[in-house]
Design a protein around this motif. Sequence first.
Motif, PDB file in Angstrom:
ATOM      1  N   LEU A  11       0.810  -1.221   0.000  1.00 29.66           N
ATOM      2  CA  LEU A  11       0.000   0.000   0.000  1.00 29.66           C
ATOM      3  C   LEU A  11       0.842   1.270   0.000  1.00 29.66           C
ATOM      4  O   LEU A  11       0.347   2.348  -0.348  1.00 29.66           O
ATOM      5  CB  LEU A  11      -0.911   0.019   1.237  1.00 29.66           C
ATOM      6  N   TYR A  14       1.118   4.784  -2.446  1.00 32.04           N
ATOM      7  CA  TYR A  14      -0.086   4.906  -3.269  1.00 32.04           C
ATOM      8  C   TYR A  14      -1.075   5.872  -2.617  1.00 32.04           C
ATOM      9  O   TYR A  14      -1.135   5.987  -1.393  1.00 32.04           O
ATOM     10  CB  TYR A  14      -0.794   3.554  -3.426  1.00 32.04           C
ATOM     11  N   LEU A  16      -4.679   6.094  -1.571  1.00 34.22           N
ATOM     12  CA  LEU A  16      -5.656   5.063  -1.238  1.00 34.22           C
ATOM     13  C   LEU A  16      -7.053   5.660  -1.250  1.00 34.22           C
ATOM     14  O   LEU A  16      -7.322   6.650  -0.559  1.00 34.22           O
ATOM     15  CB  LEU A  16      -5.343   4.468   0.136  1.00 34.22           C
ATOM     16  N   LEU A  50      -4.689   3.150  -5.472  1.00 37.74           N
ATOM     17  CA  LEU A  50      -5.346   1.875  -5.210  1.00 37.74           C
ATOM     18  C   LEU A  50      -6.740   2.161  -4.680  1.00 37.74           C
ATOM     19  O   LEU A  50      -6.921   3.010  -3.802  1.00 37.74           O
ATOM     20  CB  LEU A  50      -4.575   1.064  -4.167  1.00 37.74           C
ATOM     21  N   LEU A  52      -9.529   0.571  -2.547  1.00 42.97           N
ATOM     22  CA  LEU A  52      -9.667  -0.508  -1.575  1.00 42.97           C
ATOM     23  C   LEU A  52     -11.131  -0.750  -1.230  1.00 42.97           C
ATOM     24  O   LEU A  52     -11.945   0.175  -1.272  1.00 42.97           O
ATOM     25  CB  LEU A  52      -8.901  -0.155  -0.294  1.00 42.97           C
ATOM     26  N   ILE A  54     -13.071  -0.541   1.204  1.00 40.46           N
ATOM     27  CA  ILE A  54     -13.359   0.044   2.523  1.00 40.46           C
ATOM     28  C   ILE A  54     -14.340   1.193   2.323  1.00 40.46           C
ATOM     29  O   ILE A  54     -14.476   1.724   1.231  1.00 40.46           O
ATOM     30  CB  ILE A  54     -12.069   0.539   3.229  1.00 40.46           C
ATOM     31  N   ALA A  57     -11.451   6.186   4.501  1.00 38.48           N
ATOM     32  CA  ALA A  57     -10.004   6.075   4.702  1.00 38.48           C
ATOM     33  C   ALA A  57      -9.668   6.500   6.130  1.00 38.48           C
ATOM     34  O   ALA A  57      -9.171   7.594   6.374  1.00 38.48           O
ATOM     35  CB  ALA A  57      -9.256   6.926   3.677  1.00 38.48           C
ATOM     36  N   GLU A  61     -10.866   1.579   9.550  1.00 35.31           N
ATOM     37  CA  GLU A  61     -11.102   0.820   8.322  1.00 35.31           C
ATOM     38  C   GLU A  61      -9.822   0.136   7.832  1.00 35.31           C
ATOM     39  O   GLU A  61      -9.865  -1.013   7.384  1.00 35.31           O
ATOM     40  CB  GLU A  61     -11.660   1.729   7.225  1.00 35.31           C
ATOM     41  N   PHE A  62      -8.700   0.842   7.910  1.00 40.08           N
ATOM     42  CA  PHE A  62      -7.438   0.237   7.483  1.00 40.08           C
ATOM     43  C   PHE A  62      -7.078  -0.959   8.368  1.00 40.08           C
ATOM     44  O   PHE A  62      -6.586  -1.970   7.872  1.00 40.08           O
ATOM     45  CB  PHE A  62      -6.296   1.256   7.490  1.00 40.08           C
ATOM     46  N   TYR A  65      -9.285  -3.883   7.279  1.00 40.82           N
ATOM     47  CA  TYR A  65      -8.861  -4.336   5.947  1.00 40.82           C
ATOM     48  C   TYR A  65      -7.574  -5.158   6.032  1.00 40.82           C
ATOM     49  O   TYR A  65      -7.491  -6.272   5.491  1.00 40.82           O
ATOM     50  CB  TYR A  65      -8.673  -3.125   5.035  1.00 40.82           C
ATOM     51  N   LEU A  69      -6.807  -9.357   5.317  1.00 42.42           N
ATOM     52  CA  LEU A  69      -5.755  -9.863   4.428  1.00 42.42           C
ATOM     53  C   LEU A  69      -4.759 -10.738   5.181  1.00 42.42           C
ATOM     54  O   LEU A  69      -4.327 -11.782   4.680  1.00 42.42           O
ATOM     55  CB  LEU A  69      -5.031  -8.704   3.751  1.00 42.42           C
TER      56      LEU A  69
END
Length: 103
Positions: A11, A14, A16, A50, A52, A54, A57, A61-62, A65, A69
Amino acid sequence: KNRLAALCDSLDEYMLLAGDSPYQQISEEGACFRVSYAEEEMLYLRSDTLVLPIRNATVEEFSSYLLQLLVQDSAADDLREIELCVASGPGQKGCANWRKDAS
């Protein structure tokens, strides 16, 4: 630890975007993403961005997420519980928790 570092690295560098946000619309336009919010529009290079899955931001949420993963990437391991926190500065952190089903 290495898996989480690799997820973060994927990530890094980028822009997001929250692809599931009810407040903005994202469309592809050539080499860019066009993001519409209220009366404003912004263009972001697709190569630098990217989108995502979600809603916003935020650190909360991150953390959710990244936890999803990490759990997927660690399915073969005998993990029982994970707490993953994301911080953006002092006093600004969001955490997500996962616990293996007892079945």
